[in-house]
Design a protein around this motif. Sequence first.
Motif, PDB file in Angstrom:
ATOM      1  N   LEU A 130       0.839  -1.189   0.000  1.00 54.53           N
ATOM      2  CA  LEU A 130       0.000   0.000   0.000  1.00 54.53           C
ATOM      3  C   LEU A 130       0.882   1.250   0.000  1.00 54.53           C
ATOM      4  CD1 LEU A 130      -2.739  -0.979   2.608  1.00 54.53           C
ATOM      5  CD2 LEU A 130      -2.997  -0.850   0.133  1.00 54.53           C
ATOM      6  N   CYS A 131       0.491   2.232  -0.800  1.00 53.84           N
ATOM      7  CA  CYS A 131       1.230   3.501  -0.809  1.00 53.84           C
ATOM      8  C   CYS A 131       1.006   4.270   0.481  1.00 53.84           C
ATOM      9  CB  CYS A 131       0.777   4.345  -1.996  1.00 53.84           C
ATOM     10  SG  CYS A 131       1.237   3.670  -3.604  1.00 53.84           S
ATOM     11  N   PHE A 132      -0.239   4.299   0.945  1.00 54.59           N
ATOM     12  CA  PHE A 132      -0.609   4.978   2.184  1.00 54.59           C
ATOM     13  C   PHE A 132      -1.383   3.991   3.055  1.00 54.59           C
ATOM     14  CE2 PHE A 132      -0.330   8.248  -1.092  1.00 54.59           C
ATOM     15  CZ  PHE A 132       0.512   9.176  -0.494  1.00 54.59           C
ATOM     16  N   TRP A 172       3.113   8.211  -5.846  1.00 53.01           N
ATOM     17  CA  TRP A 172       3.124   9.659  -6.079  1.00 53.01           C
ATOM     18  C   TRP A 172       2.768  10.364  -4.782  1.00 53.01           C
ATOM     19  CZ3 TRP A 172       4.782  12.302 -10.255  1.00 53.01           C
ATOM     20  CH2 TRP A 172       4.518  13.679 -10.293  1.00 53.01           C
ATOM     21  N   PHE A 173       3.785  10.977  -4.155  1.00 51.84           N
ATOM     22  CA  PHE A 173       3.603  11.651  -2.872  1.00 51.84           C
ATOM     23  C   PHE A 173       3.475  13.167  -3.016  1.00 51.84           C
ATOM     24  CE2 PHE A 173       6.042   7.785  -1.850  1.00 51.84           C
ATOM     25  CZ  PHE A 173       5.192   7.210  -0.917  1.00 51.84           C
ATOM     26  N   LEU A 174       3.508  13.666  -4.252  1.00 54.73           N
ATOM     27  CA  LEU A 174       3.576  15.117  -4.463  1.00 54.73           C
ATOM     28  C   LEU A 174       2.208  15.779  -4.544  1.00 54.73           C
ATOM     29  CD1 LEU A 174       6.493  15.220  -7.056  1.00 54.73           C
ATOM     30  CD2 LEU A 174       6.603  15.446  -4.571  1.00 54.73           C
ATOM     31  N   GLY A 213      -2.059   8.020  -4.232  1.00 53.70           N
ATOM     32  CA  GLY A 213      -0.710   7.542  -4.526  1.00 53.70           C
ATOM     33  C   GLY A 213      -0.495   7.252  -5.998  1.00 53.70           C
ATOM     34  N   ASP A 214      -1.451   7.674  -6.822  1.00 54.75           N
ATOM     35  CA  ASP A 214      -1.346   7.420  -8.250  1.00 54.75           C
ATOM     36  C   ASP A 214      -1.314   8.751  -8.996  1.00 54.75           C
ATOM     37  OD1 ASP A 214      -1.321   6.021 -10.666  1.00 54.75           O
ATOM     38  OD2 ASP A 214      -3.502   6.145 -10.861  1.00 54.75           O
ATOM     39  N   MET A 261       0.508  18.868  -8.231  1.00 57.73           N
ATOM     40  CA  MET A 261       1.781  18.601  -8.910  1.00 57.73           C
ATOM     41  C   MET A 261       1.608  17.548 -10.002  1.00 57.73           C
ATOM     42  SD  MET A 261       4.072  20.625  -7.876  1.00 57.73           S
ATOM     43  CE  MET A 261       5.487  19.811  -8.622  1.00 57.73           C
ATOM     44  N   CYS A 262       0.714  16.605  -9.780  1.00 57.06           N
ATOM     45  CA  CYS A 262       0.439  15.597 -10.804  1.00 57.06           C
ATOM     46  C   CYS A 262      -0.179  16.251 -12.039  1.00 57.06           C
ATOM     47  CB  CYS A 262      -0.493  14.524 -10.253  1.00 57.06           C
ATOM     48  SG  CYS A 262      -0.952  13.245 -11.456  1.00 57.06           S
TER      49      CYS A 262
END
Length: 328
Positions: A9-11, A93-95, A178-179, A99-100
């Motif tokens: 898991l990303c988060f 993707w944590f930004l 996170g995507d 930002m995405c």
Amino acid sequence: MAAQEEAELCFPHLNNSCRRITSSLSKTVLLNTLLSFVALITAILNLLIIISISHFRNLHTTTNLLLLSLAVSDFLVGFVLMPGEIFRNTACWFLGDIMCSLYSYLVCQIVSGSIGSIVLISFDRYVAICHPLHYVTRITLRRVKCCIGMCWLSAGFYSIFYMKDELIQPGRRKSCFGDCTLVISYVTGTVDLILSFIFPVSIIILLYIKVFIVALSQARAMRSHITAFTLHRSVNLAQKRSELKAARTLGVLIVVYLMCYCPYYSYSLVEINVTSTAYAPFLIFLFYFNSCLNPLIYALLYPWFRKAIKLIVTLQILQPGSCEVNIL
């Protein structure tokens, strides 16, 4: 034996977190090192082209200004898009959504500017080979600068149209946290396929068919009458040879462009949202790899580029009056 992969898991603290596939450490390091090297080479080589054409005064020709525009877009691909793609595909993707959306906008802006530069280069060679008597009056430095400016301005407006939903509400269509995958509608994807691929490629192919036919006829004429030329006509002969060589070089540029771009857009005929498919990383990097090949073509086929690199690397361009050096 294939490395075992596991989903993470990303988060972990969020219920709607994306899952990422993590490969073995050795595989990830090897792939990232290779792709980072390609990105570095792409940025460096295109930066050398930008410095060469900008610094040396006798390289300030109409064709070279168009090559400069293409080199700028290729440099941004190596400096911004390739590293961003490496990060996007190997880490969560944590930004954030803004930002995405900004990254996706830059992708559209840079790629559109690159495609527009390729079209302008094709038109430049078409006029130079097929209408040589009108080239000096039709293709002037001022007009070329205006065309380049309009090209990038149009790319900016088109990117706003293409990204309007994401720019208004970033992350509105993402499936999990996170995507950073751009999801576009069928209509927008179809319009992009037509405007970014079918239309410019059709123009490029039609122009180069005409250039190829005229170039062949001129080459035959030069071979059959080469012994009959006087000294005055020999100058014209050398000029024609230079134009034909430039057309051949830029023809190679177009073929490489089509080889790198066609797989991505061909697959988009089947799947509009190419970026959300399993083949996306390969297709996108092949798409971007064109920006690395362009300066290699210049290095192999343009003697002035090799000479300019030598002067830049040895720091001779820092000497007073170096911009006046005859690089051709």
